[in-house]
Design an enzyme around this catalytic site. Structure first.
Site, PDB file in Angstrom:
ATOM      1  N   GLU A  75      39.785  50.680  47.105  1.00 10.91           N
ATOM      2  CA  GLU A  75      39.670  49.348  46.578  1.00 10.91           C
ATOM      3  C   GLU A  75      39.640  48.942  45.254  1.00 10.91           C
ATOM      4  O   GLU A  75      38.854  49.848  44.556  1.00 10.91           O
ATOM      5  CB  GLU A  75      38.736  48.397  47.312  1.00 10.91           C
ATOM      6  CG  GLU A  75      38.629  46.811  46.813  1.00 10.91           C
ATOM      7  CD  GLU A  75      37.350  46.218  47.297  1.00 10.91           C
ATOM      8  OE1 GLU A  75      36.984  45.438  46.829  1.00 10.91           O
ATOM      9  OE2 GLU A  75      37.062  46.416  48.600  1.00 10.91           O
ATOM     10  N   GLU A  80      37.305  39.276  40.171  1.00  8.59           N
ATOM     11  CA  GLU A  80      36.499  38.874  41.087  1.00  8.59           C
ATOM     12  C   GLU A  80      35.356  38.240  40.626  1.00  8.59           C
ATOM     13  O   GLU A  80      34.488  38.876  39.791  1.00  8.59           O
ATOM     14  CB  GLU A  80      35.944  39.990  42.034  1.00  8.59           C
ATOM     15  CG  GLU A  80      34.907  39.787  43.149  1.00  8.59           C
ATOM     16  CD  GLU A  80      34.480  40.998  43.854  1.00  8.59           C
ATOM     17  OE1 GLU A  80      34.298  40.422  45.103  1.00  8.59           O
ATOM     18  OE2 GLU A  80      34.382  42.021  43.256  1.00  8.59           O
TER      19      GLU A  80
END
Length: 185
Positions: A75, A80
């Site tokens: 990932e 974010e």
């Protein structure tokens, strides 16, 4: 331009299927790219970038990220926000082996460009360079990323890691100029 919306719901939708099984209080959206990013000998360099207006209020959790199509990890979080004005660039190699870098973003709700440049460094690993508005902010090594297909995802989650309660009003997350490119060896 892509606009993802999250709307608070007033009825009982049940709980999330993942631990800690929080109540579902929003309808929100996600987009997955049709094709995968695969860093390999044929295409050892990839660029993934886009312009975003990201919500950053408590309870909002927008992301622009790559994740394993067949397994997790790998990932890589390019954008974010978890309920404040810090953008997190994360690279998960295992659930307990993660490199994280955060940088404060002035006015995340204005347009900013988020970018990752991914380069194959050996038979299993890649280097990921993260950029914000053209400025280099971090470099992480993604162990066991090479050869693994990765989804490109733009999504707006609510609450969870971004705090509770989330906003009562509709929340929007906008994307434009999303680009995914690769170069041959």
């Amino acid at each position: 331009m892509l606009t993802l919306k999250a709307t608070r719901i007033s009825w009982d939708k049940g709980n999330s299927g993942a631990s800690p099984h929080l109540p579902i209080r929003y309808h929100s959206g996600a987009v997955h790219a049709k094709e995968h990013v695969v860093v390999n000998d044929q295409f050892p360099n990839w660029e993934v970038k886009g312009d975003f207006q990201a919500p950053s209020a408590r309870g909002t959790w927008p992301a622009f990220w790559l994740t394993g199509a067949n397994s997790w990890p790998p990932e890589s979080d390019i954008l974010e926000f978890k309920g404040d004005n810090r953008n997190w660039s994360n690279t998960f190699r295992t659930s307990s082996d993660v490199s994280s870098s955060s940088v404060g973003v002035s006015s995340p709700g204005s347009w900013h460009t988020y970018r990752a440049w991914i380069t194959k460094v050996n038979s299993t690993d890649v280097d990921i360079h993260y950029y914000l508005d053209g400025k280099w902010i971090a470099k992480h090594t993604g162990k066991n990323f090479a050869g693994k297909p990765l989804w490109v995802i733009i999504n707006l989650q609510m609450e969870g890691s971004s705090g509770s309660p989330g906003p009562a009003a509709e929340t929007v997350y906008r994307a434009r100029n999303v680009y995914i490119g690769r170069t041959r060896a």
